[in-house]
Design a protein around this motif. Structure first.
Motif, short mmCIF file in Angstrom:
data_model
loop_
_atom_site.label_atom_id
_atom_site.label_comp_id
_atom_site.label_asym_id
_atom_site.label_seq_id
_atom_site.Cartn_x
_atom_site.Cartn_y
_atom_site.Cartn_z
N VAL A 5 0.82 -1.22 0.00
CA VAL A 5 0.00 0.00 0.00
C VAL A 5 0.85 1.27 0.00
O VAL A 5 0.32 2.37 0.17
CB VAL A 5 -1.01 0.02 1.17
CG1 VAL A 5 -1.96 -1.16 1.09
CG2 VAL A 5 -0.32 0.09 2.51
N HIS A 6 2.15 1.14 -0.21
CA HIS A 6 3.05 2.29 -0.19
C HIS A 6 2.54 3.44 -1.05
O HIS A 6 2.49 4.58 -0.61
CB HIS A 6 4.46 1.88 -0.61
CG HIS A 6 5.38 3.04 -0.77
ND1 HIS A 6 5.56 3.66 -1.98
CD2 HIS A 6 6.14 3.70 0.14
CE1 HIS A 6 6.41 4.67 -1.81
NE2 HIS A 6 6.78 4.71 -0.55
N ASP A 7 2.19 3.16 -2.29
CA ASP A 7 1.77 4.21 -3.21
C ASP A 7 0.58 5.00 -2.67
O ASP A 7 0.50 6.21 -2.86
CB ASP A 7 1.40 3.63 -4.58
CG ASP A 7 2.61 3.11 -5.32
OD1 ASP A 7 3.74 3.42 -4.91
OD2 ASP A 7 2.42 2.40 -6.32
N ALA A 8 -0.33 4.34 -2.01
CA ALA A 8 -1.52 5.00 -1.50
C ALA A 8 -1.24 5.86 -0.27
O ALA A 8 -1.95 6.84 -0.02
CB ALA A 8 -2.59 3.97 -1.16
N LEU A 9 -0.19 5.54 0.49
CA LEU A 9 0.07 6.24 1.74
C LEU A 9 1.24 7.22 1.69
O LEU A 9 1.32 8.12 2.52
CB LEU A 9 0.35 5.24 2.86
CG LEU A 9 -0.83 4.39 3.32
CD1 LEU A 9 -0.39 3.46 4.43
CD2 LEU A 9 -1.97 5.25 3.78
N CYS A 10 2.14 7.06 0.75
CA CYS A 10 3.33 7.91 0.71
C CYS A 10 2.95 9.35 0.40
O CYS A 10 2.23 9.62 -0.57
CB CYS A 10 4.31 7.38 -0.33
SG CYS A 10 5.88 8.29 -0.32
N VAL A 11 3.42 10.26 1.22
CA VAL A 11 3.08 11.68 1.06
C VAL A 11 4.18 12.45 0.33
O VAL A 11 4.04 13.64 0.08
CB VAL A 11 2.79 12.35 2.42
CG1 VAL A 11 1.54 11.75 3.05
CG2 VAL A 11 3.98 12.23 3.35
N ASP A 12 5.27 11.80 -0.02
CA ASP A 12 6.38 12.42 -0.72
C ASP A 12 6.02 12.55 -2.20
O ASP A 12 5.96 11.55 -2.94
CB ASP A 12 7.64 11.58 -0.55
CG ASP A 12 8.87 12.17 -1.22
OD1 ASP A 12 8.74 13.18 -1.96
OD2 ASP A 12 9.96 11.61 -1.02
N THR A 13 5.77 13.76 -2.66
CA THR A 13 5.35 13.98 -4.04
C THR A 13 6.43 13.64 -5.07
O THR A 13 6.14 13.44 -6.23
CB THR A 13 4.89 15.43 -4.26
OG1 THR A 13 5.95 16.31 -3.87
CG2 THR A 13 3.64 15.73 -3.44
N ASP A 14 7.70 13.58 -4.62
CA ASP A 14 8.78 13.23 -5.52
C ASP A 14 9.15 11.75 -5.49
O ASP A 14 10.10 11.34 -6.15
CB ASP A 14 10.02 14.06 -5.18
CG ASP A 14 9.82 15.54 -5.45
OD1 ASP A 14 9.09 15.87 -6.41
OD2 ASP A 14 10.38 16.37 -4.70
N CYS A 15 8.40 10.97 -4.70
CA CYS A 15 8.70 9.55 -4.55
C CYS A 15 8.48 8.83 -5.88
O CYS A 15 7.43 8.96 -6.50
CB CYS A 15 7.83 8.93 -3.47
SG CYS A 15 8.17 7.17 -3.19
N ALA A 16 9.47 8.07 -6.28
CA ALA A 16 9.39 7.29 -7.52
C ALA A 16 9.27 5.80 -7.24
O ALA A 16 9.45 4.99 -8.13
CB ALA A 16 10.60 7.58 -8.39
N CYS A 17 9.01 5.45 -6.01
CA CYS A 17 8.90 4.03 -5.63
C CYS A 17 7.69 3.39 -6.27
O CYS A 17 6.68 3.97 -6.47
CB CYS A 17 8.80 3.88 -4.11
SG CYS A 17 10.28 4.40 -3.24
#
Length: 94
Positions: free
Chosen positions: A82-94
């Motif tokens: 669920v990383h994509d749904a919870l990550c708040v880092d707008t630059d995250c490319a994970c």
């Protein structure tokens, strides 16, 4: 001839069990939850969060309970899923 069935169906399990409960986590618990998915140990988590190991353990115990899991591993796997749904880092490319 053997009939192959889905392991999850055979065990009565859901692949992402607990994901519907993620919204019940506090913001801090979500932060710990996402870090848990990286595989770090409690000491490193505590260092990253600038809190004590005891507090990390308490957060993880509450997260596991809220998500209805039995183990830290189950919770860590869900954190990755669920990383994509919870990550708040707008630059995250994970």
């Amino acid at each position: 001839m053997t009939t192959l069935t889905c392991a999850y169906r055979r065990l009565g399990a859901e692949p992402v069990h607990g994901s519907v409960r993620v919204d019940q986590l506090t913001d801090r618990e979500k932060e710990v939850f996402l870090l848990l998915g990286t595989g770090l140990g409690n000491r490193r988590l505590a260092s990253e969060l600038r809190i004590s190991e005891r507090t990390v353990k308490a957060h993880i115990a509450r997260i596991i309970e809220k998500l209805g899991h039995q183990t830290r591993l189950q919770t860590a796997v869900l954190a990755v899923l669920v990383h994509d749904a919870l990550c708040v880092d707008t630059d995250c490319a994970c």
